[in-house]
Design a protein around this motif. Sequence first.
Motif, PDB file in Angstrom:
ATOM      1  N   PRO B  35       0.814  -1.222   0.000  1.00  0.00           N
ATOM      2  CA  PRO B  35       0.000   0.000   0.000  1.00  0.00           C
ATOM      3  C   PRO B  35       0.848   1.273   0.000  1.00  0.00           C
ATOM      4  O   PRO B  35       0.477   2.264  -0.632  1.00  0.00           O
ATOM      5  CB  PRO B  35      -0.804  -0.107   1.300  1.00  0.00           C
ATOM      6  N   ILE B  36       2.010   1.223   0.686  1.00  0.00           N
ATOM      7  CA  ILE B  36       2.917   2.381   0.707  1.00  0.00           C
ATOM      8  C   ILE B  36       3.468   2.641  -0.689  1.00  0.00           C
ATOM      9  O   ILE B  36       3.484   3.766  -1.183  1.00  0.00           O
ATOM     10  CB  ILE B  36       4.113   2.091   1.647  1.00  0.00           C
ATOM     11  N   LYS B  38       2.255   1.729  -3.477  1.00  0.00           N
ATOM     12  CA  LYS B  38       1.184   2.144  -4.383  1.00  0.00           C
ATOM     13  C   LYS B  38       0.932   3.648  -4.223  1.00  0.00           C
ATOM     14  O   LYS B  38       0.807   4.383  -5.199  1.00  0.00           O
ATOM     15  CB  LYS B  38      -0.083   1.346  -4.089  1.00  0.00           C
ATOM     16  N   ARG B  39       0.891   4.096  -2.965  1.00  0.00           N
ATOM     17  CA  ARG B  39       0.670   5.508  -2.687  1.00  0.00           C
ATOM     18  C   ARG B  39       1.767   6.347  -3.348  1.00  0.00           C
ATOM     19  O   ARG B  39       1.511   7.377  -3.975  1.00  0.00           O
ATOM     20  CB  ARG B  39       0.656   5.722  -1.170  1.00  0.00           C
ATOM     21  N   TYR B  40       3.017   5.881  -3.214  1.00  0.00           N
ATOM     22  CA  TYR B  40       4.145   6.627  -3.778  1.00  0.00           C
ATOM     23  C   TYR B  40       4.034   6.693  -5.299  1.00  0.00           C
ATOM     24  O   TYR B  40       4.241   7.742  -5.902  1.00  0.00           O
ATOM     25  CB  TYR B  40       5.461   5.975  -3.366  1.00  0.00           C
ATOM     26  N   THR B  41       3.688   5.552  -5.906  1.00  0.00           N
ATOM     27  CA  THR B  41       3.570   5.523  -7.358  1.00  0.00           C
ATOM     28  C   THR B  41       2.438   6.443  -7.822  1.00  0.00           C
ATOM     29  O   THR B  41       2.573   7.165  -8.808  1.00  0.00           O
ATOM     30  CB  THR B  41       3.300   4.073  -7.837  1.00  0.00           C
ATOM     31  N   ASP B  42       1.320   6.434  -7.074  1.00  0.00           N
ATOM     32  CA  ASP B  42       0.200   7.310  -7.424  1.00  0.00           C
ATOM     33  C   ASP B  42       0.604   8.779  -7.362  1.00  0.00           C
ATOM     34  O   ASP B  42       0.227   9.580  -8.215  1.00  0.00           O
ATOM     35  CB  ASP B  42      -0.985   7.081  -6.470  1.00  0.00           C
ATOM     36  N   GLU B  43       1.400   9.132  -6.340  1.00  0.00           N
ATOM     37  CA  GLU B  43       1.766  10.534  -6.146  1.00  0.00           C
ATOM     38  C   GLU B  43       2.842  11.003  -7.112  1.00  0.00           C
ATOM     39  O   GLU B  43       2.827  12.136  -7.565  1.00  0.00           O
ATOM     40  CB  GLU B  43       2.266  10.748  -4.710  1.00  0.00           C
ATOM     41  N   TRP B 272      10.613  10.658   1.348  1.00  0.00           N
ATOM     42  CA  TRP B 272       9.131  10.658   1.352  1.00  0.00           C
ATOM     43  C   TRP B 272       8.604   9.742   2.467  1.00  0.00           C
ATOM     44  O   TRP B 272       7.664  10.086   3.175  1.00  0.00           O
ATOM     45  CB  TRP B 272       8.646  10.173  -0.020  1.00  0.00           C
ATOM     46  N   GLU B 277       3.070  12.054   6.063  1.00  0.00           N
ATOM     47  CA  GLU B 277       1.967  11.239   5.549  1.00  0.00           C
ATOM     48  C   GLU B 277       2.317   9.749   5.515  1.00  0.00           C
ATOM     49  O   GLU B 277       1.591   8.907   6.033  1.00  0.00           O
ATOM     50  CB  GLU B 277       1.610  11.710   4.130  1.00  0.00           C
ATOM     51  N   ALA B 278       3.492   9.445   4.938  1.00  0.00           N
ATOM     52  CA  ALA B 278       3.893   8.041   4.826  1.00  0.00           C
ATOM     53  C   ALA B 278       4.153   7.439   6.202  1.00  0.00           C
ATOM     54  O   ALA B 278       3.871   6.266   6.442  1.00  0.00           O
ATOM     55  CB  ALA B 278       5.131   7.924   3.953  1.00  0.00           C
ATOM     56  N   LEU B 281       1.106   6.076   7.835  1.00  0.00           N
ATOM     57  CA  LEU B 281       0.631   4.872   7.149  1.00  0.00           C
ATOM     58  C   LEU B 281       1.559   3.685   7.419  1.00  0.00           C
ATOM     59  O   LEU B 281       1.118   2.583   7.759  1.00  0.00           O
ATOM     60  CB  LEU B 281       0.572   5.159   5.641  1.00  0.00           C
TER      61      LEU B 281
END
Lengths: 538, 334
Positions: B35-36, B38-43, B272, B277-278, B281
């Motif tokens: 999930p981490i 994925k969040r990084y890739t999305d951002e 990051w 934020e990270a 999470l």
Amino acid sequence: MFRKPETVGWKLIAALIAAPTLLPLTASLGSFTRLDAELWSHLSEYVLPQVLPTTLILLFGVSLGVSLLGTALAVLVTLFEFPGRRFFSWALLLPLAMPAYVLATVFVGSLDYAGGVATFLREHGVMLPELRNTFGAAIVLIAALYPYVYLVVRSSLATQGARVLEAARGMGLTPAQAVLRVALPLSAPAILGGTLLAAMETLADFGTVAAFNVDTLTSAIYKAWFALFSVDAALQLAGVLLIVVVVLLMLQNRVHAARRTTQSGPPAMRLRLAPIGAALAVLACTLVLLLCFAAPALQLVIWSARHLADVNAQLLGSATNSVLLGVIAALLIAFLAVMLGYAARRSSSRTVQWATRTATLGYALPGALLAVGLFVPMAALVRHVNEALGWSLLLQGGLVLMLLAYAVRFTAVAHAPVQAGLSRIKPSLDEAARLAGITGVAQIVRVHLPLLRPGLAAACALVFVDVMKEMPITLMTRPFGWDTLAVRIFELTSEGEWQRAALPAIAIVIAGLVPVWWLVRHLDDGIAGARDIRGSST
Amino acid sequence: MSRVLLPLLLLLCSSAAYAEGLTVYSARIEDLIQPIFKRYTDETGVPIRFITDKEGPLLQRLQAEGASTPADILLTVDAGNLWQASHLKMLQPIDSKVLQANIPEHLRDPGNTWFGMSIRARTIVYHTGRVKPAQLSTYEALATPAWKNKVCMRTSKKVYNQSLVAMMWVELGAARTEEIVRGWVSNFAAAPFASDNEVMDAIVAGRCDVGLVNTYYYGRMVRDKPELPIKLFFPNQSKAKGQLAGVHVNVSGAGVTTHAKNRDGAVKFLEWLSAREAQALFGGMNLEFPANASVAPDAITANWGSFRQDPINLAEAGKHQADAVKLMDRAGWK
């Protein structure tokens, strides 16, 4: 006599099959040039005096347990007739699909002091003995590994047992005498082959002994590597373990040298048990099935019922990968085992003997160490190629590497049933075929394969379920983002989520049922149970 | 010979190149990193690929691959293995103001080769019916005869126990540490257990009164069954001499590999990961504490109370891990 070129060819084939196993063996040998005196003085004072006796006791206990239980059950379902025999005949193979590390967790989780069963019994005044010890680990390993013996002995007896028994009875022996004096000696290679597999698996086991917190040579290997940060000491301890295996293999060889051969013939009738005997047989089979499979499977179902949300595309994907790998590996490794078996049949040279022994050693090495022993030298080679040619290769491409590593690990598993099958095909049959003009590959395909079918089916099924359960090699050699069911179990258990791991464990068990069912059809087809099948299909 | 070997080798290989993306070798499991990532890739649009395995095999692999390694980042769940990776020169120093500001000094390598990203506190768990918190004080006190047959522990083969004993070795010396460990062993009510969960099960079942566990195991267990009669106690809060200087913590952390192909991208990702934020999470997903002290722990973990961490640098635990293991072997802690 055989022509020379053919013998040379077989020697080469055997050597090629054994070659990859030499990588981890060389790594172990090579490590002895880097002895750390201080570390070894610690190991020899505080570690080895504990782990060596434990390892030997466990090894002896499990070997004795699986050979007695596996052989007794095989004799029962192949030579005697009793209610439910057909069902038990295949159902008794089911524990094969249950990974020993899963069985161990269920066992500790329900029978240790805080476990559900133990708590219930305590509340009713029954105090269970302490089970987190060598004895408990041996029980679980016997429960998980007896099918190796059962399967191999069963196929051995299926091809010859009932007929031999009939002949022995004709000569005036009682059923018990006939079994003990005739059928069992004939199955000695099979009993020994199956027991040796269980013994090697016991030596390499880490998951089961870890659940019981019992320290064996393999625990010491991982301690040296992971906790003392010394891969060299781990490899040196693996050398000690290999010595134990070589001794076992030599013992087996002695018995093999004294083996007798017969040929399968027309099927015979199984002996019908009297009511009391039949009742005892049913009771024994039911108990084994209940304790080794049904009860633990039920516990897994209860645990996984709480995590049904985990049934998703990811789980299905992992299951597909597991099955795919299992099937390809089973076919490949069974083929290698047949090649190795034939090499030994066609050439009695030392090269072939040693190649066979070497190729089967991989099964006794702790998985993670074997994975590293294979991977590290190959990765180093790739690095040199990259440096020399300016390439950027990565030792991790598709499934080829995985399959190669599986072959090193599981050749022994396929070799035992194939070898047992081959040993029952008389060399005089080869001569007869040769005189009839059937030689070479045609001889193998037309004369031997039909006779080898039970052994081959056993080899494929054993490799399939073993690959499904395998963790460390899969972890190390899989492509990015590629999961199997065993990898899922590893992931969940490494963070202590044992109950969530029940779901992939169940999936492994279910996937394992298919080859077991398929195997039994093949075993019984055309052999002892032939008349039933022929009768029903015409 | 090479004409035969090369094609064979090619069969086993793929291309190491992974343009613009990051490759992570992780001992932290997929469920806790995916999930981490994925969040990084999305951002950021930066794709991340990873493999998971145990630390030992991952380190061997990094070493064998050398300059050919595809790995940019090594992620582990304890400081000992990060120290070992750094010791074997498989991690490179990262001079990042952001990381130095975000991650407290005792949770990162003095040489800046690795950085703790979440805190795993190893603390006392006790039975609320049979033990009063006032009876508890320090790790060391559990070695006194008062706790005879009342202590349950996990196996010494687990790295969390190894790093705790290694820290004692550093702060209290070998002789005193061995004395304490022998005291614990003589107080064991049962043979050491294979997991922290079993330790808590044993306490609940009445086999013993106290034990040592990582807080997130406790968090998970009481999240499912809040009625269980067990509670956490944070020991060694008094700053007295002759004892550990606070609650023993370990980290799940990461470093950039020596031969990283995408060094800058790897540093950016770690920066990051250390930010607000990270952090919430990364630790929160597994009920761990954030390493970044300016980030508040989530509600569940905050509920256990705040505590003083042992401020000694975790690299020391790595350095003395082998000593600690040998000490535990001598003391008969299986």
